[in-house]
Write a protein that holds these residues in place. Structure first.
Motif, PDB file in Angstrom:
ATOM      1  N   THR A 188      17.282   0.306  -9.216  1.00  0.00           N
ATOM      2  CA  THR A 188      16.923   1.807  -8.753  1.00  0.00           C
ATOM      3  C   THR A 188      15.631   2.284  -9.802  1.00  0.00           C
ATOM      4  OG1 THR A 188      19.092   2.326  -7.923  1.00  0.00           O
ATOM      5  CG2 THR A 188      17.594   4.062  -8.542  1.00  0.00           C
ATOM      6  N   VAL A 189      15.768   1.914 -11.078  1.00  0.00           N
ATOM      7  CA  VAL A 189      14.924   2.149 -12.126  1.00  0.00           C
ATOM      8  C   VAL A 189      13.650   1.478 -11.668  1.00  0.00           C
ATOM      9  CG1 VAL A 189      14.082   1.979 -14.570  1.00  0.00           C
ATOM     10  CG2 VAL A 189      16.467   3.017 -13.930  1.00  0.00           C
ATOM     11  N   PHE A 190      13.719   0.290 -11.708  1.00  0.00           N
ATOM     12  CA  PHE A 190      12.543  -0.747 -11.208  1.00  0.00           C
ATOM     13  C   PHE A 190      12.013  -0.117  -9.805  1.00  0.00           C
ATOM     14  CE2 PHE A 190      11.132  -4.136  -8.635  1.00  0.00           C
ATOM     15  CZ  PHE A 190      10.080  -4.718  -9.549  1.00  0.00           C
ATOM     16  N   ALA A 191      12.626   0.038  -8.889  1.00  0.00           N
ATOM     17  CA  ALA A 191      11.941   0.747  -7.635  1.00  0.00           C
ATOM     18  C   ALA A 191      11.443   1.958  -7.916  1.00  0.00           C
ATOM     19  CB  ALA A 191      13.109   0.973  -6.518  1.00  0.00           C
ATOM     20  N   GLU A 192      11.802   2.784  -8.622  1.00  0.00           N
ATOM     21  CA  GLU A 192      11.363   4.074  -8.735  1.00  0.00           C
ATOM     22  C   GLU A 192       9.850   3.964  -9.683  1.00  0.00           C
ATOM     23  OE1 GLU A 192      11.754   7.252  -7.764  1.00  0.00           O
ATOM     24  OE2 GLU A 192      13.622   6.881  -6.417  1.00  0.00           O
ATOM     25  N   PHE A 193      10.027   3.468 -10.857  1.00  0.00           N
ATOM     26  CA  PHE A 193       9.009   3.140 -11.686  1.00  0.00           C
ATOM     27  C   PHE A 193       8.097   1.915 -11.615  1.00  0.00           C
ATOM     28  CE2 PHE A 193      12.345   6.079 -13.586  1.00  0.00           C
ATOM     29  CZ  PHE A 193      11.726   7.273 -13.929  1.00  0.00           C
ATOM     30  N   VAL A 194       8.365   1.190 -11.034  1.00  0.00           N
ATOM     31  CA  VAL A 194       7.503   0.129 -10.951  1.00  0.00           C
ATOM     32  C   VAL A 194       7.114  -0.189  -9.279  1.00  0.00           C
ATOM     33  CG1 VAL A 194       7.248  -2.277 -11.295  1.00  0.00           C
ATOM     34  CG2 VAL A 194       8.407  -1.077 -12.849  1.00  0.00           C
ATOM     35  N   LEU A 195       8.137  -0.093  -8.380  1.00  0.00           N
ATOM     36  CA  LEU A 195       7.577  -0.585  -7.056  1.00  0.00           C
ATOM     37  C   LEU A 195       6.742   0.715  -6.350  1.00  0.00           C
ATOM     38  CD1 LEU A 195       8.087  -2.482  -5.048  1.00  0.00           C
ATOM     39  CD2 LEU A 195      10.095  -1.510  -4.314  1.00  0.00           C
ATOM     40  N   VAL A 196       7.202   1.934  -6.651  1.00  0.00           N
ATOM     41  CA  VAL A 196       6.515   3.004  -6.041  1.00  0.00           C
ATOM     42  C   VAL A 196       5.104   3.152  -6.461  1.00  0.00           C
ATOM     43  CG1 VAL A 196       6.568   5.385  -5.796  1.00  0.00           C
ATOM     44  CG2 VAL A 196       8.701   4.427  -5.461  1.00  0.00           C
ATOM     45  N   PRO A 197       4.881   3.031  -7.831  1.00  0.00           N
ATOM     46  CA  PRO A 197       3.380   2.998  -8.154  1.00  0.00           C
ATOM     47  C   PRO A 197       2.650   1.998  -7.641  1.00  0.00           C
ATOM     48  CG  PRO A 197       4.676   3.636 -10.186  1.00  0.00           C
ATOM     49  CD  PRO A 197       5.792   3.293  -9.060  1.00  0.00           C
ATOM     50  N   VAL A 198       3.440   0.924  -7.636  1.00  0.00           N
ATOM     51  CA  VAL A 198       2.472  -0.274  -7.083  1.00  0.00           C
ATOM     52  C   VAL A 198       2.212  -0.178  -5.346  1.00  0.00           C
ATOM     53  CG1 VAL A 198       2.539  -2.979  -6.558  1.00  0.00           C
ATOM     54  CG2 VAL A 198       3.309  -1.918  -8.723  1.00  0.00           C
ATOM     55  N   LEU A 199       3.215   0.518  -4.693  1.00  0.00           N
ATOM     56  CA  LEU A 199       2.814   0.671  -3.311  1.00  0.00           C
ATOM     57  C   LEU A 199       1.918   1.945  -3.129  1.00  0.00           C
ATOM     58  CD1 LEU A 199       6.579   0.631  -1.853  1.00  0.00           C
ATOM     59  CD2 LEU A 199       4.896  -1.161  -1.585  1.00  0.00           C
ATOM     60  N   VAL A 200       1.879   2.750  -4.131  1.00  0.00           N
ATOM     61  CA  VAL A 200       0.820   3.842  -3.889  1.00  0.00           C
ATOM     62  C   VAL A 200      -0.582   3.310  -4.049  1.00  0.00           C
ATOM     63  CG1 VAL A 200      -0.039   5.890  -4.944  1.00  0.00           C
ATOM     64  CG2 VAL A 200       2.603   5.709  -4.393  1.00  0.00           C
ATOM     65  N   VAL A 201      -0.892   2.437  -5.135  1.00  0.00           N
ATOM     66  CA  VAL A 201      -1.980   2.098  -5.467  1.00  0.00           C
ATOM     67  C   VAL A 201      -2.532   0.819  -4.408  1.00  0.00           C
ATOM     68  CG1 VAL A 201      -3.200   0.397  -6.895  1.00  0.00           C
ATOM     69  CG2 VAL A 201      -1.784   2.229  -7.981  1.00  0.00           C
ATOM     70  N   ALA A 202      -1.673   0.142  -3.922  1.00  0.00           N
ATOM     71  CA  ALA A 202      -2.001  -0.548  -2.729  1.00  0.00           C
ATOM     72  C   ALA A 202      -2.451   0.160  -1.460  1.00  0.00           C
ATOM     73  CB  ALA A 202      -0.621  -1.708  -2.358  1.00  0.00           C
ATOM     74  N   ALA A 203      -1.678   1.303  -1.217  1.00  0.00           N
ATOM     75  CA  ALA A 203      -2.040   2.196   0.000  1.00  0.00           C
ATOM     76  C   ALA A 203      -3.289   2.672  -0.492  1.00  0.00           C
ATOM     77  CB  ALA A 203      -0.939   3.095   0.050  1.00  0.00           C
ATOM     78  N   VAL A 204      -3.683   3.016  -1.466  1.00  0.00           N
ATOM     79  CA  VAL A 204      -5.025   3.813  -1.663  1.00  0.00           C
ATOM     80  C   VAL A 204      -6.181   2.951  -1.549  1.00  0.00           C
ATOM     81  CG1 VAL A 204      -6.464   4.795  -3.369  1.00  0.00           C
ATOM     82  CG2 VAL A 204      -3.926   5.703  -3.074  1.00  0.00           C
ATOM     83  N   TRP A 205      -5.785   1.481  -1.966  1.00  0.00           N
ATOM     84  CA  TRP A 205      -6.513   0.559  -1.804  1.00  0.00           C
ATOM     85  C   TRP A 205      -6.879   0.126  -0.369  1.00  0.00           C
ATOM     86  CZ3 TRP A 205      -5.726  -4.921  -0.570  1.00  0.00           C
ATOM     87  CH2 TRP A 205      -7.008  -5.757  -0.621  1.00  0.00           C
ATOM     88  N   CYS A 206      -5.848   0.060   0.433  1.00  0.00           N
ATOM     89  CA  CYS A 206      -5.854  -0.112   1.981  1.00  0.00           C
ATOM     90  C   CYS A 206      -6.854   0.997   2.841  1.00  0.00           C
ATOM     91  CB  CYS A 206      -4.687  -0.329   2.432  1.00  0.00           C
ATOM     92  SG  CYS A 206      -3.764  -1.885   2.014  1.00  0.00           S
ATOM     93  N   TRP A 207      -6.517   2.163   2.203  1.00  0.00           N
ATOM     94  CA  TRP A 207      -7.336   3.448   2.798  1.00  0.00           C
ATOM     95  C   TRP A 207      -8.587   3.285   2.564  1.00  0.00           C
ATOM     96  CZ3 TRP A 207      -5.748   6.883   6.276  1.00  0.00           C
ATOM     97  CH2 TRP A 207      -6.711   7.848   6.611  1.00  0.00           C
ATOM     98  N   HIS A 208      -9.032   2.598   1.338  1.00  0.00           N
ATOM     99  CA  HIS A 208     -10.455   2.905   1.264  1.00  0.00           C
ATOM    100  C   HIS A 208     -11.169   1.652   1.582  1.00  0.00           C
ATOM    101  CE1 HIS A 208     -10.920   6.123  -1.671  1.00  0.00           C
ATOM    102  NE2 HIS A 208      -9.606   5.602  -2.617  1.00  0.00           N
ATOM    103  N   ASN A 209     -10.252   0.638   2.044  1.00  0.00           N
ATOM    104  CA  ASN A 209     -11.026  -0.557   2.683  1.00  0.00           C
ATOM    105  C   ASN A 209     -11.005  -0.398   4.288  1.00  0.00           C
ATOM    106  OD1 ASN A 209     -11.542  -2.104   0.713  1.00  0.00           O
ATOM    107  ND2 ASN A 209      -9.617  -3.338   0.524  1.00  0.00           N
ATOM    108  N   GLY A 210     -10.329   0.677   4.657  1.00  0.00           N
ATOM    109  CA  GLY A 210     -10.032   0.777   6.160  1.00  0.00           C
ATOM    110  C   GLY A 210     -11.323   1.748   6.631  1.00  0.00           C
TER     111      GLY A 210
END
Length: 117
Positions: free
Chosen positions: A5-27
């Motif tokens: 849970t700690v891994f998901a909240e503090f590592v996975l969520v920021p990685v997903l947010v950064v990837a989503a912003v990157w996809c949005w800017h490329n889109g």
């Protein structure tokens, strides 16, 4: 399970947010055109579907992790059962009050042939 849970909240969520912003800017692609003769200058915006869909999928993943992580972190025995005896429910307890009122009168027993308790 708590380390996951700690891994998901503090590592996975920021990685997903950064990837989503990157996809949005490329889109979203913006192209500026210079004036040519009597045609004025203008800016065209092109939306690229697969990149924006990827952003939506990643954002859904962020929401999913945020929804599932607290439930996964809580142990099953975190909420104690304070009932001294099991709760008995009948099918009449599941009915809305209006229908339950009809069943408590003789109308339902007569028309629907349902025995009264």
């Amino acid at each position: 399970m708590r380390w996951l849970t700690v891994f998901a909240e503090f590592v996975l969520v920021p990685v997903l947010v950064v990837a989503a912003v990157w996809c949005w800017h490329n889109g979203i692609r913006t192209t500026a055109f210079k004036p040519q003769g009597e045609v004025p200058a203008f800016t065209a915006t092109r939306y690229i579907g697969p990149w924006l869909a990827g952003c939506a999928v990643l954002a859904t993943g962020v929401v999913g992790v945020a929804a599932v992580a607290p439930a996964a972190a809580a142990p099953v025995d975190a909420v104690p059962d304070h009932r001294t005896h099991p709760v008995e429910l009948s099918w009449q307890d599941l009915l809305p009050p209006q229908l339950n009122c009809l069943l408590s009168t003789g109308w339902a027993a007569f028309c629907l042939e349902i025995p009264l308790p």
